[in-house]
Design a protein around this motif. Structure first.
Motif, PDB file in Angstrom:
ATOM      1  N   LEU A   6       0.833  -1.206   0.000  1.00 60.08           N
ATOM      2  CA  LEU A   6       0.000   0.000   0.000  1.00 60.08           C
ATOM      3  C   LEU A   6       0.865   1.251   0.000  1.00 60.08           C
ATOM      4  O   LEU A   6       0.566   2.224  -0.688  1.00 60.08           O
ATOM      5  CB  LEU A   6      -0.920  -0.011   1.218  1.00 60.08           C
ATOM      6  CG  LEU A   6      -1.833  -1.235   1.366  1.00 60.08           C
ATOM      7  CD1 LEU A   6      -2.647  -1.136   2.653  1.00 60.08           C
ATOM      8  CD2 LEU A   6      -2.750  -1.387   0.154  1.00 60.08           C
ATOM      9  N   TYR A   7       1.916   1.212   0.822  1.00 64.43           N
ATOM     10  CA  TYR A   7       2.926   2.271   0.888  1.00 64.43           C
ATOM     11  C   TYR A   7       4.244   1.609   1.236  1.00 64.43           C
ATOM     12  O   TYR A   7       4.289   0.678   2.042  1.00 64.43           O
ATOM     13  CB  TYR A   7       2.604   3.306   1.970  1.00 64.43           C
ATOM     14  CG  TYR A   7       1.262   3.977   1.835  1.00 64.43           C
ATOM     15  CD1 TYR A   7       1.101   5.091   1.006  1.00 64.43           C
ATOM     16  CD2 TYR A   7       0.151   3.524   2.546  1.00 64.43           C
ATOM     17  CE1 TYR A   7      -0.137   5.718   0.890  1.00 64.43           C
ATOM     18  CE2 TYR A   7      -1.083   4.144   2.428  1.00 64.43           C
ATOM     19  CZ  TYR A   7      -1.220   5.239   1.607  1.00 64.43           C
ATOM     20  OH  TYR A   7      -2.443   5.854   1.493  1.00 64.43           O
ATOM     21  N   SER A   8       5.333   2.095   0.643  1.00 65.37           N
ATOM     22  CA  SER A   8       6.639   1.538   0.984  1.00 65.37           C
ATOM     23  C   SER A   8       7.697   2.623   0.853  1.00 65.37           C
ATOM     24  O   SER A   8       7.887   3.194  -0.223  1.00 65.37           O
ATOM     25  CB  SER A   8       6.986   0.360   0.065  1.00 65.37           C
ATOM     26  OG  SER A   8       8.219  -0.222   0.434  1.00 65.37           O
ATOM     27  N   GLY A   9       8.378   2.907   1.950  1.00 63.71           N
ATOM     28  CA  GLY A   9       9.419   3.925   1.923  1.00 63.71           C
ATOM     29  C   GLY A   9       9.789   4.342   3.326  1.00 63.71           C
ATOM     30  O   GLY A   9       9.161   3.931   4.303  1.00 63.71           O
ATOM     31  N   SER A  10      10.788   5.183   3.436  1.00 66.24           N
ATOM     32  CA  SER A  10      11.265   5.601   4.746  1.00 66.24           C
ATOM     33  C   SER A  10      10.254   6.456   5.493  1.00 66.24           C
ATOM     34  O   SER A  10      10.393   6.685   6.695  1.00 66.24           O
ATOM     35  CB  SER A  10      12.589   6.371   4.596  1.00 66.24           C
ATOM     36  OG  SER A  10      12.445   7.450   3.691  1.00 66.24           O
ATOM     37  N   SER A  11       9.186   6.918   4.813  1.00 67.10           N
ATOM     38  CA  SER A  11       8.173   7.733   5.481  1.00 67.10           C
ATOM     39  C   SER A  11       6.934   6.938   5.883  1.00 67.10           C
ATOM     40  O   SER A  11       6.020   7.495   6.491  1.00 67.10           O
ATOM     41  CB  SER A  11       7.758   8.900   4.575  1.00 67.10           C
ATOM     42  OG  SER A  11       7.381   8.437   3.292  1.00 67.10           O
ATOM     43  N   ALA A  38      -5.946   3.730   0.914  1.00 68.07           N
ATOM     44  CA  ALA A  38      -5.208   2.803   0.051  1.00 68.07           C
ATOM     45  C   ALA A  38      -5.960   1.486  -0.100  1.00 68.07           C
ATOM     46  O   ALA A  38      -6.016   0.906  -1.191  1.00 68.07           O
ATOM     47  CB  ALA A  38      -3.813   2.566   0.614  1.00 68.07           C
ATOM     48  N   MET A  39      -6.548   1.007   0.997  1.00 65.49           N
ATOM     49  CA  MET A  39      -7.313  -0.235   0.932  1.00 65.49           C
ATOM     50  C   MET A  39      -8.491  -0.094  -0.032  1.00 65.49           C
ATOM     51  O   MET A  39      -8.777  -0.997  -0.833  1.00 65.49           O
ATOM     52  CB  MET A  39      -7.803  -0.608   2.322  1.00 65.49           C
ATOM     53  CG  MET A  39      -6.718  -1.125   3.241  1.00 65.49           C
ATOM     54  SD  MET A  39      -6.231  -2.823   2.836  1.00 65.49           S
ATOM     55  CE  MET A  39      -7.677  -3.724   3.432  1.00 65.49           C
ATOM     56  N   SER A  40      -9.179   1.033   0.021  1.00 66.11           N
ATOM     57  CA  SER A  40     -10.320   1.237  -0.882  1.00 66.11           C
ATOM     58  C   SER A  40      -9.863   1.282  -2.336  1.00 66.11           C
ATOM     59  O   SER A  40     -10.587   0.850  -3.233  1.00 66.11           O
ATOM     60  CB  SER A  40     -11.072   2.515  -0.520  1.00 66.11           C
ATOM     61  OG  SER A  40     -10.297   3.680  -0.780  1.00 66.11           O
ATOM     62  N   GLU A  41      -8.658   1.767  -2.565  1.00 67.22           N
ATOM     63  CA  GLU A  41      -8.134   1.856  -3.933  1.00 67.22           C
ATOM     64  C   GLU A  41      -7.835   0.483  -4.529  1.00 67.22           C
ATOM     65  O   GLU A  41      -7.796   0.333  -5.751  1.00 67.22           O
ATOM     66  CB  GLU A  41      -6.885   2.749  -3.962  1.00 67.22           C
ATOM     67  CG  GLU A  41      -7.211   4.223  -3.749  1.00 67.22           C
ATOM     68  CD  GLU A  41      -5.972   5.094  -3.646  1.00 67.22           C
ATOM     69  OE1 GLU A  41      -4.861   4.535  -3.546  1.00 67.22           O
ATOM     70  OE2 GLU A  41      -6.126   6.335  -3.656  1.00 67.22           O
ATOM     71  N   ILE A  42      -7.621  -0.513  -3.671  1.00 64.10           N
ATOM     72  CA  ILE A  42      -7.438  -1.876  -4.188  1.00 64.10           C
ATOM     73  C   ILE A  42      -8.708  -2.703  -3.981  1.00 64.10           C
ATOM     74  O   ILE A  42      -8.681  -3.927  -4.030  1.00 64.10           O
ATOM     75  CB  ILE A  42      -6.213  -2.579  -3.565  1.00 64.10           C
ATOM     76  CG1 ILE A  42      -6.366  -2.754  -2.048  1.00 64.10           C
ATOM     77  CG2 ILE A  42      -4.935  -1.808  -3.881  1.00 64.10           C
ATOM     78  CD1 ILE A  42      -5.311  -3.678  -1.436  1.00 64.10           C
ATOM     79  N   ASN A 250       5.887   2.239  -4.473  1.00 64.49           N
ATOM     80  CA  ASN A 250       5.641   3.679  -4.376  1.00 64.49           C
ATOM     81  C   ASN A 250       5.600   4.123  -2.924  1.00 64.49           C
ATOM     82  O   ASN A 250       5.098   3.400  -2.060  1.00 64.49           O
ATOM     83  CB  ASN A 250       4.315   4.033  -5.050  1.00 64.49           C
ATOM     84  CG  ASN A 250       4.321   3.743  -6.530  1.00 64.49           C
ATOM     85  OD1 ASN A 250       5.267   4.087  -7.239  1.00 64.49           O
ATOM     86  ND2 ASN A 250       3.273   3.097  -7.018  1.00 64.49           N
ATOM     87  N   ARG A 251       6.092   5.292  -2.683  1.00 70.16           N
ATOM     88  CA  ARG A 251       6.130   5.850  -1.332  1.00 70.16           C
ATOM     89  C   ARG A 251       4.768   6.390  -0.894  1.00 70.16           C
ATOM     90  O   ARG A 251       4.352   6.182   0.250  1.00 70.16           O
ATOM     91  CB  ARG A 251       7.159   6.982  -1.289  1.00 70.16           C
ATOM     92  CG  ARG A 251       7.201   7.784   0.001  1.00 70.16           C
ATOM     93  CD  ARG A 251       8.172   8.938  -0.111  1.00 70.16           C
ATOM     94  NE  ARG A 251       9.475   8.450  -0.491  1.00 70.16           N
ATOM     95  CZ  ARG A 251      10.352   7.924   0.356  1.00 70.16           C
ATOM     96  NH1 ARG A 251      10.051   7.834   1.633  1.00 70.16           N
ATOM     97  NH2 ARG A 251      11.527   7.495  -0.066  1.00 70.16           N
ATOM     98  N   ASP A 252       4.069   7.073  -1.790  1.00 70.76           N
ATOM     99  CA  ASP A 252       2.883   7.830  -1.409  1.00 70.76           C
ATOM    100  C   ASP A 252       1.586   7.309  -2.016  1.00 70.76           C
ATOM    101  O   ASP A 252       0.543   7.958  -1.910  1.00 70.76           O
ATOM    102  CB  ASP A 252       3.057   9.300  -1.805  1.00 70.76           C
ATOM    103  CG  ASP A 252       4.236   9.943  -1.096  1.00 70.76           C
ATOM    104  OD1 ASP A 252       4.363   9.717   0.122  1.00 70.76           O
ATOM    105  OD2 ASP A 252       5.016  10.649  -1.746  1.00 70.76           O
ATOM    106  N   LYS A 253       1.635   6.161  -2.651  1.00 73.70           N
ATOM    107  CA  LYS A 253       0.424   5.581  -3.244  1.00 73.70           C
ATOM    108  C   LYS A 253       0.613   4.081  -3.379  1.00 73.70           C
ATOM    109  O   LYS A 253       1.721   3.563  -3.193  1.00 73.70           O
ATOM    110  CB  LYS A 253       0.132   6.211  -4.600  1.00 73.70           C
ATOM    111  CG  LYS A 253       1.249   6.013  -5.627  1.00 73.70           C
ATOM    112  CD  LYS A 253       0.918   6.716  -6.936  1.00 73.70           C
ATOM    113  CE  LYS A 253       2.053   6.517  -7.961  1.00 73.70           C
ATOM    114  NZ  LYS A 253       1.725   7.176  -9.255  1.00 73.70           N
ATOM    115  N   ILE A 254      -0.471   3.404  -3.739  1.00 72.57           N
ATOM    116  CA  ILE A 254      -0.376   1.956  -3.856  1.00 72.57           C
ATOM    117  C   ILE A 254       0.565   1.577  -4.996  1.00 72.57           C
ATOM    118  O   ILE A 254       0.725   2.307  -5.976  1.00 72.57           O
ATOM    119  CB  ILE A 254      -1.760   1.321  -4.084  1.00 72.57           C
ATOM    120  CG1 ILE A 254      -2.388   1.821  -5.398  1.00 72.57           C
ATOM    121  CG2 ILE A 254      -2.686   1.567  -2.902  1.00 72.57           C
ATOM    122  CD1 ILE A 254      -3.650   1.056  -5.800  1.00 72.57           C
TER     123      ILE A 254
END
Length: 260
Positions: A6-11, A38-42, A250-254
């Motif tokens: 859903l999100y992946s990154g240092s933030s 993010a869950m609703s987007e998938i 992606n850091r800020d989106k799915i």
């Protein structure tokens, strides 16, 4: 099965995995509202999550876990030392939703198996998710990829693997020396090159979907990370798109959703 970072990154980090009606999250390191979005987007509903598994207590992995547990009555799974380190940071949790991991956990048709990682946390871990005859590996926040980890993940069909920093960007970047030393240590994060070398060691000829994840916002760039890994793999005869499906998170989106 369905898989999506859903999100992946240092933030912030949160990963969805579903097998039929059995759905879990690995980490919840962003505000609960953003994870709901993010869950609703998938096309999933957070209220159907049957457990949240925590890798370690740093804020980019636990920021939203308390809110989600209270809102949707979701159990939280973590090892004993991680619970001790994060308990005061996530707010009040129902006693019945405090789940201490001592062995692999069954959630319906899913088996979630923890394994130790080398990171500057109380007792950080990664996870292997078993679903039928398929295995998915979550491997982020670690300073070294040990032989034991290689053996754990080599048969995984899907792997989210840390690709945190470019060494030269880190060395000449704005971080203070102490932080640079920590990131480069065996208890920090692995670089783009180390990520590629790890993929070479686990490649066994079977087609794999490998997500490059947990990129540093300051010391990396998605295009640089992807190209570095691509060049190293192809130099050893591995064909991207044929032998390995290499996917940038992606850091800020799915990120890309995989359905198998």
């Amino acid at each position: 099965m369905k898989f999506c970072p859903l999100y992946s990154g240092s933030s912030g980090n949160s990963i969805f995995f579903g097998e039929g009606e059995d759905k879990i999250l690995i980490d919840a390191g962003l505000p609960g509202k953003r994870i709901d979005i993010a869950m609703s987007e998938i096309e999933e509903d957070t209220s159907n999550i049957k457990g949240i598994f925590i890798t370690h207590e740093h804020s980019d992995h636990i920021k939203g876990v308390g809110v989600l547990s209270r809102k949707y009555d979701i159990p939280i799974y973590a090892n004993e030392l991680t619970w001790k380190a994060m308990y005061g940071k996530i707010g009040k949790i129902k006693d019945e939703n405090i789940k201490t991991i001592t062995k692999p956990v069954e959630i319906g048709n899913i088996l979630v198996e923890p394994f130790k990682t080398s990171h500057d946390a109380a007792d950080s871990c990664g996870y292997i998710i078993h679903s039928g005859n398929r295995k998915t590996g979550i491997v982020t926040d670690l300073g070294i990829l040990t032989e034991d980890i290689h053996n754990k993940i080599k048969d995984c069909e899907i792997i989210l693997l840390e690709c945190n920093h470019d060494v030269e960007m880190l060395k000449f970047g704005p971080y203070p020396y102490v932080l640079k030393k920590r990131i480069l240590s065996d208890f920090g994060h692995i670089s783009n090159e180390a990520c590629a070398e790890g993929i070479l060691k686990i490649f066994n000829g079977d087609k794999k979907h490998i997500y490059l994840g947990h990129l540093s916002k300051t010391n990396n760039h998605p295009d640089l990370a992807y190209k570095t890994v691509e060049v190293i793999l192809e130099s050893q005869g591995i064909k991207i798109g044929q032998d390995i499906n290499l996917i940038m998170t992606n850091r800020d989106k799915i990120s890309k959703v995989i359905n198998l």
